[in-house]
Design an enzyme around this catalytic site. Structure first.
Site: not given
Length: 517
Positions: A48, A164
């Protein structure tokens, strides 16, 4: 680089530098020249917020990975600006680090006001992709863990938190190289935090509890994520993944994973330690490195050419083993194992046997990581309880001596007699940490143990400690002298760990031995 779900080349705001075969059809943008030197050759991945291209740097004639900003038109201007700033920070964070396990950033090319990150092209695949084919052994997991730990240590020393760490952000390159990628949501000391309205930054199942609670993260938060990665890599499941994000975050805060069963020893100790909810209780990087190194490079066993079977009084030298037929040797060794150790060949790897002594009168098999929670005491020396390090699974063995039995004989079936007799002698079946409401569920059934009458039960109840639903596998056996024994294995009644608890219970029950039978 794939997303946390690990499907192909889709990813969400992550980088991908894995060399993939070229697409059979030319994609839009292929052949475009960026900043006058980077020729786009083929897409490696997209999501995205960006597309990663395999490209050629025509100035120095080498292949590189180029990350193109790809922002949906519907995003508000503020969020679009955040995405651009996040990419710039990604480049700055990676460029500040000089470590072989951190991807090299070559350039940031600005095209129409948007930053394109130019990085080295790592030829290989992600750890997430590799895990789709199966789990890793202890040594390989420890080797990869050491490389990721090195990258994190370098980042933390530079004042950078990755935030992350997950399998899809660990690349397995050629020549055993391991690379930690995607510093896109990294937090750099001294810089303002970026937040996106309505979005949770990071991959929920790998986020440390303190981050879920909105507390200030530190290096221990990245180490928690490394612990989750190692758990998933060796056990084959992500310990906190649930069907939706809220449930996943709730499990991160409250769920206690079953202790690692596939990798006993130092690696299990690392994983269990890193998954402590309180960051202050987690091992530091130096402690993690020592245990991972011990796992990745175990001491070589001392060479030997003699096999001694002591209990049978047989000593077989190397020539004897070579001279005996393989079938005869196998049969002889099997006979020895069965007579010398009744558990040999039946206990899973990483399990141990424990003789509970004359008072308890039992020997049991259990995972090696289980420890005594309630030992025998002078006032209650016929009961002992063990638990795994996480506290999720409990194992209790009780014995009631016939000489102390003052109750009336119960003339019913074996199952009813065993169940009622224990309830009479031990103040009720449901007195062991079980809440009165809702009423525990479970009905005793007849079974046998070494040809003797016995009973079994599966009980579902609510814990008096936290109200959580639990399940217990219970076995009752009576020996020839009339002594009553109870084996109780207790574990969460709902969720992923229920299956693991039932498997452990089945193995413990199968390997329970009573001395006086």
């Amino acid at each position: 680089m794939s997303s946390s779900g690990g499907h192909g080349n889709q990813f969400d705001d992550t980088t991908s530098f894995v060399l993939q075969p070229p697409q059979p059809q030319q994609e839009f943008g292929t052949g475009r020249l960026i900043a006058g030197r980077y020729r786009l050759l083929s897409k490696l991945g997209h999501g995205g917020m960006g597309t990663v291209w395999r490209a050629k740097d025509e100035t120095v004639d080498r292949e590189v990975a180029v990350k193109e900003p790809r922002i949906p038109d519907h995003l508000p201007e503020r969020e679009r600006a955040n995405v651009f700033e996040r990419m710039r920070r990604e480049a700055r964070a990676a460029a500040r680090l000089d470590h072989p396990a951190v991807v090299n950033v070559h350039d940031v090319a600005v095209v129409d006001g948007q930053p394109w990150i130019v990085m080295e092209l790592v030829q290989g695949r992600s750890l997430g992709s590799a895990l789709e084919e199966g789990t890793l052994g202890a040594r390989e997991a420890a080797r990869i863990g050491l490389e990721v730990l090195g990258a994190l240590e370098a980042a933390h020393a530079a004042g950078i938190l990755h935030r992350d760490v997950k399998p899809d952000n660990v690349l397995l390159g050629r020549h055993d190289r391991v690379v930690l990628t995607d510093f896109g949501i990294a937090q750099i000391e001294g810089e303002t935090n970026l937040t996106d309205t309505g979005n949770f930054v990071g991959s929920p199942e790998y986020i440390a509890p303190e981050r879920v609670l909105g507390q200030r993260p530190g290096p221990a938060s990245d180490l928690w994520s490394l612990g989750v990665v190692l758990y998933a890599a060796t056990e084959g499941v992500s310990p906190f993944r649930r069907s939706n994000t809220p449930a996943t975050l709730q499990s991160v805060l409250n769920a206690t994973p079953t202790a690692p069963a596939s990798v006993p020893g130092p690696l299990a100790q690392v994983i269990t330690g890193l998954l402590q909810k309180d960051p202050a209780h987690r091992p530091n990087a130096a402690q993690v490195r020592a245990l991972l190194t011990e796992t990745a490079n175990p001491p070589a066993p001392a060479p030997t050419q003699v096999v001694q079977v002591v209990r049978r009084g047989v000593t077989l030298g190397r020539k004897a083993w070579l001279g005996i037929g393989a079938g005869v040797v196998a049969a002889a060794l099997a006979a020895y194992l069965l007579t010398a150790d009744p558990f040999a060949g039946t206990l899973p790897d990483g399990w141990k046997t424990k003789d509970l002594g004359a008072k308890v009168g039992s020997t049991i098999g259990m995972p090696a990581g289980f420890v005594v929670s309630k030992p025998t005491t002078e006032t209650d020396d016929t009961s002992v309880t063990f638990t795994d390090p996480s506290g999720a699974v409990w194992l209790t063995v009780d014995r009631d001596l016939k000489a102390d039995d003052k109750s009336n004989e119960i003339q019913e079936s074996a199952a009813a007699r065993a169940f009622a007799e224990w309830a009479t002698l031990k103040d009720g079946e449901y007195s062991w940490g079980i809440a009165d409401k809702p009423v525990p569920k479970g009905e005793p059934k007849e079974t046998t143990f070494d040809g003797r009458e016995a009973a079994e039960n599966t009980i579902s109840y609510s814990s008096t400690d936290d109200g959580q639903r639990r399940e217990a596998q219970v076995r009752y056996y009576r020996n020839g002298e009339g002594d009553m024994y109870r084996l109780w294995i207790d574990y969460p009644a709902r969720g992923y760990f229920t299956d693991e608890g039932r498997e452990i219970a089945a193995k413990v029950i199968a390997n329970w031995k009573i001395h006086q039978l």
